[in-house]
Design a protein around this motif. Structure first.
Motif, mmCIF file in Angstrom:
data_model
loop_
_atom_site.group_PDB
_atom_site.id
_atom_site.type_symbol
_atom_site.label_atom_id
_atom_site.label_comp_id
_atom_site.label_asym_id
_atom_site.label_seq_id
_atom_site.Cartn_x
_atom_site.Cartn_y
_atom_site.Cartn_z
ATOM 1 N N TYR A 82 -1.850 10.650 -4.658
ATOM 2 C CA TYR A 82 -2.465 10.170 -3.420
ATOM 3 C C TYR A 82 -1.704 9.010 -2.790
ATOM 4 C CZ TYR A 82 -6.356 13.237 -4.389
ATOM 5 O OH TYR A 82 -7.121 14.355 -4.589
ATOM 6 N N SER A 83 -0.467 8.783 -3.239
ATOM 7 C CA SER A 83 0.371 7.783 -2.582
ATOM 8 C C SER A 83 0.711 8.275 -1.180
ATOM 9 C CB SER A 83 1.654 7.542 -3.379
ATOM 10 O OG SER A 83 2.454 8.720 -3.387
ATOM 11 N N ILE A 84 0.959 7.330 -0.292
ATOM 12 C CA ILE A 84 1.251 7.692 1.097
ATOM 13 C C ILE A 84 2.524 8.534 1.209
ATOM 14 C CG2 ILE A 84 1.970 6.689 3.317
ATOM 15 C CD1 ILE A 84 -0.227 4.599 2.896
ATOM 16 N N GLN A 100 -2.378 7.069 -13.470
ATOM 17 C CA GLN A 100 -0.981 7.297 -13.084
ATOM 18 C C GLN A 100 -0.855 8.526 -12.188
ATOM 19 O OE1 GLN A 100 1.715 9.024 -16.017
ATOM 20 N NE2 GLN A 100 3.208 7.389 -15.577
ATOM 21 N N ARG A 101 -1.519 9.608 -12.580
ATOM 22 C CA ARG A 101 -1.464 10.840 -11.795
ATOM 23 C C ARG A 101 -2.105 10.645 -10.418
ATOM 24 N NH1 ARG A 101 -3.129 13.659 -15.463
ATOM 25 N NH2 ARG A 101 -5.358 13.701 -14.994
ATOM 26 N N PHE A 102 -3.205 9.892 -10.385
ATOM 27 C CA PHE A 102 -3.880 9.640 -9.112
ATOM 28 C C PHE A 102 -2.985 8.832 -8.172
ATOM 29 C CE2 PHE A 102 -6.399 6.818 -6.402
ATOM 30 C CZ PHE A 102 -7.212 7.726 -5.748
ATOM 31 N N LEU A 103 -2.332 7.783 -8.695
ATOM 32 C CA LEU A 103 -1.471 6.951 -7.859
ATOM 33 C C LEU A 103 -0.333 7.754 -7.250
ATOM 34 C CD1 LEU A 103 -1.213 3.652 -9.948
ATOM 35 C CD2 LEU A 103 -2.509 4.028 -7.850
ATOM 36 N N VAL A 140 0.832 -1.203 0.000
ATOM 37 C CA VAL A 140 0.000 0.000 0.000
ATOM 38 C C VAL A 140 0.868 1.255 0.000
ATOM 39 C CG1 VAL A 140 -1.615 1.361 1.400
ATOM 40 C CG2 VAL A 140 -1.995 -1.089 1.071
ATOM 41 N N VAL A 141 1.981 1.209 0.727
ATOM 42 C CA VAL A 141 2.854 2.385 0.824
ATOM 43 C C VAL A 141 3.686 2.573 -0.441
ATOM 44 C CG1 VAL A 141 4.799 3.387 2.082
ATOM 45 C CG2 VAL A 141 2.953 2.271 3.344
#
Length: 283
Positions: free
Chosen positions: A235-237, A229-232, A209-210
């Protein structure tokens, strides 16, 4: 988990079949409370070696990376061009979060692996009370230690380096905000550990997840995947944590205090699933 409070009266048959004799137990009885469960969980979490090791390594990583990076920059006479130096603390906190994730899973996963969970639920049949007590004790412990470490790092970086003056909001986000975020990330791990009931599996899921969003994003070359791709990335940790320090890798996405709204939602969802799973399972 039952603690004494009010004496209980009993009747005993007198010898020779005489009249019953009233007897009052000197041991008072009262219903168990959430406070009793918290006291029990605090005793457990501070008694196991995994707590000392994981939190000890977390503190060392945060201090070594945070202070060490400041000393390295000072030794090389790097010009910070008036930028606040608190952003350097991000790297140590990110590494320390792996330790918090591990401890969050072990807080409940180790009880399943050793069978201790049966004893815990026998002593306190209220499963929601057990999970709530674990969450409270774990959150307060990790929040306190992470906040203290982040504050010490910020103070040393400010003393060692001649950078720009950080605003009060940035100071709060880099210390108090980082402590809340990492402790809440630990609650997410606790919820996943309760659902999976397997320490190694839950830790692997949480590390994925991290880190997985930032690993997958560079390989999304197709134009149709640009949005994902932009969302990942946004909003990645790691990027959410970086937003607290003002060091995001993108110009859009969460900023300021927004990560402290997003992570509690994820943790609440995981804990909600954990409560539901605990009530439906035999153990």
């Amino acid at each position: 988990m039952t603690t004494p409070a009010t004496p209980q009266a009993h009747e005993q048959q007198a010898p020779g079949h005489g009249p019953a004799v009233s007897y009052t137990s000197p041991i008072p009885i009262r219903p168990a409370t959430l406070g009793d469960a918290i006291a029990s969980e605090w005793t457990k979490i501070r008694s196991v070696r995994s707590t000392i090791w994981t939190l000890g390594v977390m503190m060392m990583l945060m201090l070594a990376v945070g202070v060490g990076s400041a000393l390295l920059i000072a030794a090389t006479d790097t010009d910070l061009m008036g930028e606040p130096v608190l952003g350097l603390g991000f790297f140590g906190v990110l590494l320390g979060s792996i330790c918090v994730i591990t401890l969050g899973v072990l807080t409940i996963g180790s009880e399943y692996s050793t069978g201790m969970i049966r004893t815990t639920l026998t002593a306190c049949p209220s499963r929601s009370r057990v999970l709530t007590a674990k969450a409270i004790v774990f959150f307060l412990l990790t929040f306190a230690l992470t906040t203290v470490a982040a504050t010490v790092i910020a103070a040393f970086q400010t003393l060692i380096l001649d950078g720009g003056t950080a605003s009060g909001s940035l100071w709060l986000r880099a210390t108090l905000g980082a402590g809340v975020y990492i402790a809440t990330l630990g609650l997410l791990s606790l919820g996943v550990g309760a659902i999976v009931r397997h320490s190694a599996g839950a830790i692997t899921i949480m590390i994925g997840v991290v880190l997985l969003p930032l690993v997958l994003a560079p390989f999304m070359y197709a134009e149709s995947l640009r949005g994902l791709q932009r969302f990942l990335v946004e909003y990645s940790i790691p990027n959410q944590l970086g937003a607290l320090y003002g060091t995001t890798v993108t110009s859009s996405g969460p900023s300021g205090w927004e990560p402290l709204l997003l992570m509690p939602l994820l943790a609440a969802a995981a804990l909600g699933g954990a409560y539901a799973a605990l009530k439906q399972r035999d153990v």
